[in-house]
Design a protein around this motif. Structure first.
Motif, PDB file in Angstrom:
ATOM      1  N   ALA A   1       0.861  -1.273  -0.145  1.00  0.00           N
ATOM      2  CA  ALA A   1      -0.009   0.096  -0.029  1.00  0.00           C
ATOM      3  C   ALA A   1       0.844   1.389  -0.111  1.00  0.00           C
ATOM      4  N   PHE A   2       1.805   1.356   0.670  1.00  0.00           N
ATOM      5  CA  PHE A   2       2.801   2.340   0.761  1.00  0.00           C
ATOM      6  C   PHE A   2       3.666   2.377  -0.598  1.00  0.00           C
ATOM      7  N   ARG A   3       3.804   1.243  -1.038  1.00  0.00           N
ATOM      8  CA  ARG A   3       4.604   1.476  -2.521  1.00  0.00           C
ATOM      9  C   ARG A   3       3.587   2.133  -3.479  1.00  0.00           C
ATOM     10  N   LEU A   4       2.331   1.729  -3.466  1.00  0.00           N
ATOM     11  CA  LEU A   4       1.634   2.465  -4.269  1.00  0.00           C
ATOM     12  C   LEU A   4       1.118   3.990  -3.874  1.00  0.00           C
ATOM     13  N   ASN A   5       1.090   4.052  -2.722  1.00  0.00           N
ATOM     14  CA  ASN A   5       0.973   5.300  -2.109  1.00  0.00           C
ATOM     15  C   ASN A   5      -0.291   6.232  -2.486  1.00  0.00           C
ATOM     16  N   GLU A   6      -1.365   5.562  -2.168  1.00  0.00           N
ATOM     17  CA  GLU A   6      -2.673   6.045  -2.273  1.00  0.00           C
ATOM     18  C   GLU A   6      -3.212   6.052  -0.989  1.00  0.00           C
ATOM     19  N   LYS A   7      -3.762   7.336  -0.733  1.00  0.00           N
ATOM     20  CA  LYS A   7      -4.279   7.449   0.860  1.00  0.00           C
ATOM     21  C   LYS A   7      -5.485   6.826   1.072  1.00  0.00           C
ATOM     22  N   ALA A   8      -6.476   6.843   0.230  1.00  0.00           N
ATOM     23  CA  ALA A   8      -7.324   6.041   0.691  1.00  0.00           C
ATOM     24  C   ALA A   8      -7.059   4.560   0.899  1.00  0.00           C
TER      25      ALA A   8
END
Length: 906
Positions: A765-772
């Motif tokens: 999720a942090f690699r994609l780094n999209e807040k939602a």
């Protein structure tokens, strides 16, 4: 990330000029502040400035009845159609003349605009997108002078227009047979307000000399008959007051009223008005101009504001006085009532005040006042939760960055504030002033607990407090000396001499007890506080030093000089490491009174304020210009330039002279506006539009006086002529993927969640780094698994996760959940984070800000409900005791039954 900083809010100014309006639900006040619109939510006690600006100061705002649209008009007549839901500009329009007032009809289908001596009725924009949102329906002529106010009947059939020629005109919005127009006299001064009675044509008119006229109509609203379109015999239309033809373009239908009563047609009786009564506000005979008025139809309450700051509440039509109070000694410029009639909003343009008064309980719902002169300096608190500002009015104000409102004002100084700062604890504010004092204020008890003075009177122009909060230093602009005091004792410790010019700026090192002082003598001196206050190093500059600041880690020094350069120095070796030539980036405008071009004027401009970003990689610079520049220190290049204002009401905004203001004698600004060769006239003569010849008229010049980056690194603020502007990162707009790969997709992340692989899901999720998506993953992790997940995270993701947790904690309601994440991360990785304290500091300060805000809110809530909590605890204990007694009694009964059954068996 610096490119994503956008205008966020406007503090320091709550009202300038124009009309105030309440939202549809009556819980928010919409106030024009210069060329922007601010919305003050009275229920939640917050403020928001819309990201919409006009080219000049706003004079009037019209709200649609459903509260979704607003028409904003500036001094030149340029209008914007703004959606209050999406905060976006939907349409641009120009009325070509200054607009005095604007009002939507109650049904929302039309709106009337008054300019000069004409009232223009337009079709209101619909929900579908049109090429031209403003379509002119009719033009109404009648008054001989400028129109001042508008009011509609409740069924949108008619409207009234007040004028400076002391008359009020009633016009039909449709083509009624018995009401085309009607002119009402009876006043001896300018009409300030005209108001229809509820569901009636009865009318109230209020004039500037404090006179109220009550007009009664002989016709009800439902008796108005619509005119039928029939073919007219030739020559008959010449006697009609309505010009039936539609001209080409956007002229629309033209209705010209005459001084007399309209001629009655056959079998129709025109609407007539008669004056029922007349009342006077100034009964004592004192001359006090009535400046603003508002009427609430359901409750029949009339509110009037006067030039002396007094306001009256009367019940109509009997004219019974309910209240007579004073809010200040300044002119009340605007009055508005909310839909329920409980709250009254007052705007005072002279003081920059905005007040909301609840007249039934006689208490203030909202009371705010900005600096009514220029703001000189600002400082962030260490956790970024508060901003303190000092102004030329001698006031020190503290603003909450979350609500945008001022919660305390200190007025102990008697002259202009030159500098303000927080101590490292965040609970003490230190200010320097031209009145010869440096004062320390306590944010716990809201009092001035220390006052530092010099042996000889001196005007302090600069200020700094060391990291421990023990040493307070101030530089004088007349004696060229630096004074040092002890915060504990309040005594003067030392007077540092050596500078040969005024001390322009002081700054303490964030890691050592070393003071840097910049002066007009072209030097920066480094004073060692530990070694008998001796000069440690002297840095020689190419021009006068204007500003000096340390990098957050204390390993670099930035100095702004008079020649427009920013030089960077190593404080340990006293050597210059880099420099930036910023004169070309200032791009100043040309003043109206300047006799040289803007290009030549820019050669004498420079940066007057510097500030490093929280990570120390960038530097923010501003000065005598409308631009604020962000430079990358390592690359020595301009990263972004912010235009802080596009308001042409300020001076030095345009690069070239406006040819429309040029006459054969030169610029209009340079032409003397005096009364010929005679002496100045103190009392204005009848017909003279200009007032007292001795009054000082000037256009404020746009400039940036102070800049500061938030300790959290997510925003920066600037004190400008316009107010305190805050630019921040829009979290919803940020998409910055890290180490992205083809297999990093939302589907793969959710697959890991289904497999209960919490750590790998968080990393993806942090690699994609999209807040939602990050929030979804984090809130899926079970509460008891948080310490395990935190312990297995790679080091590189610890800082990212901590930053995200601090951002979520600020707005989320899951307090315990996110607090558990923060506690686990800090406890398990504390030593590793400590080694990177410089880089991690903004994140920790953002976390501290969020926790402190929640602590303040919860503590206030618990204090307010202390007795309820005690009662609930006592009740639960009582129920627990009762439940225990019942269980014990039940057990005894069961034991008795068992014994009885055993006896029976025996």
């Amino acid at each position: 990330m610096m490119f994503l900083l956008q205008f966020s809010n406007l503090f320091g100014a709550v009202y300038r000029q124009g009309n105030l309006s309440f939202s549809k639900d009556g819980n928010a006040v919409i106030s024009p502040v210069g060329n922007r619109i601010s919305v003050f939510d009275l229920k939640n006690n917050t403020s928001e400035t819309l990201p919409v600006s006009t080219t000049k100061n706003i004079t009037c705002v019209g709200l649609s009845p459903d509260g979704n649209l607003a028409i904003v008009v500036d001094e030149d007549g340029a209008a914007l159609l703004v959606s209050l839901i999406t905060r976006a500009v939907l349409h641009h329009f120009h009325f070509h003349k200054p607009v005095n007032s604007i009002r939507f009809s109650p049904d929302g289908r039309k709106f009337v605009v008054t300019k000069e001596n004409v009232a223009l009725m337009y079709y209101a924009p619909g929900k579908q997108r049109e090429f031209n949102a403003f379509v002119l329906d009719k033009s109404y002529y009648g008054p001989y002078d400028e129109t001042t106010c508008i009011d509609w009947t409740d069924d949108s059939k008619c409207f009234a227009v007040g004028s400076k020629d002391m008359s009020t005109w009633v016009f039909g919005a449709e083509r009624w047979v018995n009401l085309i127009y009607y002119s009402l006299g009876g006043h001896k001064d300018v009409i300030v307000g005209c108001f229809f009675e509820k569901d009636s044509l009865d009318l109230y008119t209020v004039s500037q000399d404090g006179t109220l006229c009550v007009w009664e109509s002989d016709t009800e609203l439902d008796e108005l008959t619509l005119k039928r379109n029939k073919a007219k015999p030739p020559g008959e239309g010449e006697e009609d007051e309505v010009e039936e033809e539609r001209t080409e373009g956007q002229e629309g239908e033209v209705i010209r009223g005459k001084a007399g009563t309209p001629k009655e047609k056959e079998k129709t009786k025109n609407v007539r008005f008669k004056q029922r009564s007349k009342h006077f506000f100034n009964k004592e005979g004192d001359f006090n101009n009535l400046t603003a008025a508002a009427f609430h139809k359901p409750t029949h309450i009339l509110v009037t504001g006067f030039a002396s700051g007094i306001f009256h509440l009367h019940e109509l039509p009997e004219f019974n006085l309910i209240h007579s109070l004073s809010i200040s000694d300044q002119r009340i410029a605007s009055v508005a009532l909310n839909c329920s009639g409980d709250w009254i909003a007052f705007g005072c343009s002279g003081m920059g005040q905005l007040l909301v008064w609840e007249w039934q309980s006689e208490s203030y719902v909202f009371k705010q006042q900005g600096h009514f002169n220029n703001m000189a300096s600002l400082a962030y608190s260490p956790d970024g939760q508060y901003i303190v500002t000092g102004g030329d009015d001698g006031k020190v104000k503290v603003w909450n960055t979350n609500s945008g409102l001022c919660f305390v004002t200190f007025t102990e100084h008697t002259s202009s504030i030159t500098n303000v700062t927080f101590t490292s604890s965040g609970f003490v504010i230190v200010t320097a002033s031209l009145d010869g004092t440096v004062r320390a204020f306590d944010l716990h008890r809201y009092r001035n607990f220390r006052t530092f003075t010099s042996p000889r009177p001196a005007q302090f122009s600069s200020l700094a407090v060391d990291v421990s909060g023990e040493l307070v230093s101030a530089g004088a602009q007349d004696s060229f000396e630096i004074f040092l005091w002890s915060m504990q004792t309040g005594r003067l410790l030392e007077v540092l001499g050596g500078h040969e010019g005024p001390v322009s700026c002081l700054c303490f090192s964030p890691v050592q007890s070393i003071l840097a002082s910049a002066s007009w003598d072209r030097t920066v001196r480094l004073w060692d506080m530990m070694d008998s206050w001796q000069v440690k190093e002297t840095l020689h500059l190419t021009s006068d030093g204007l500003s000096v600041t340390y990098r957050p880690d204390g390993q670099e020094l930035a100095v702004a000089t008079l020649n427009g350069e920013i030089s960077f120095w190593d404080p340990h070796t006293a050597s210059q490491t880099a420099s930036v030539a910023g004169r070309h980036d200032l791009q100043t405008g040309r003043k109206e009174t300047d006799k040289i071009t803007a290009k030549q004027s820019a050669k004498g401009k420079s940066f007057t304020s510097l500030c490093y970003s929280a990570d120390g990689e960038s530097i923010l610079a501003g000065g005598q210009s409308k631009f604020v520049c962000i430079y990358n220190v390592k690359e020595q290049m301009l990263m972004k330039k912010f235009e802080i204002s596009c308001n042409l009401s300020f001076d030095a905004m345009e690069e070239f002279l406006d040819r429309r203001k040029m006459t054969e004698f030169g610029s209009l600004a340079l032409v003397d506006e005096g009364a010929g060769d005679g002496e100045g006239v103190n009392i204005s003569l009848p017909g003279v539009r200009r007032g007292d010849m001795s009054s000082r008229h000037f256009k404020p010049e746009i400039r940036v006086s102070s800049l500061r980056f938030s300790p959290t690194g997510r925003s920066w603020a600037a004190t400008t002529t316009e107010g305190l502007l805050v630019y921040s990162l829009d979290g919803s707009m940020v998409f910055d993927p890290y180490d992205l790969d083809l297999d990093v997709t939302p589907a793969s992340i959710r697959k890991q969640l289904r497999l209960q692989e919490w750590t790998s899901a968080i990393i993806l999720a942090f690699r994609l780094n999209e807040k939602a998506l990050k929030q979804e993953v984090l809130e899926t992790v079970p509460h008891e698994q948080i310490p395990v997940v935190c312990g297995s995270l790679p080091d590189i993701y610890v800082e990212k996760l901590l930053g995200f947790v601090s951002a979520c904690l600020e707005k989320s309601g899951h307090l315990q959940f996110y607090m558990t994440w923060a506690q686990s991360l800090l406890m398990l990785h504390g030593q590793k984070l400590k080694n990177r304290s410089g880089a991690i500091l903004p994140t920790l300060q953002a976390l501290q800000k969020s926790i402190q805000r929640h602590f303040d809110n919860l503590s206030k809530l618990c204090d307010f409900n202390m007795y309820n909590i005690k009662y609930a605890v006592a009740l639960s204990k009582q129920r627990g005791v009762k439940r225990a007694a019942e269980e014990e009694e039940r057990e005894d009964d069961e034991d008795e039954e068992e014994e009885a059954s055993e006896d029976g068996l025996i």
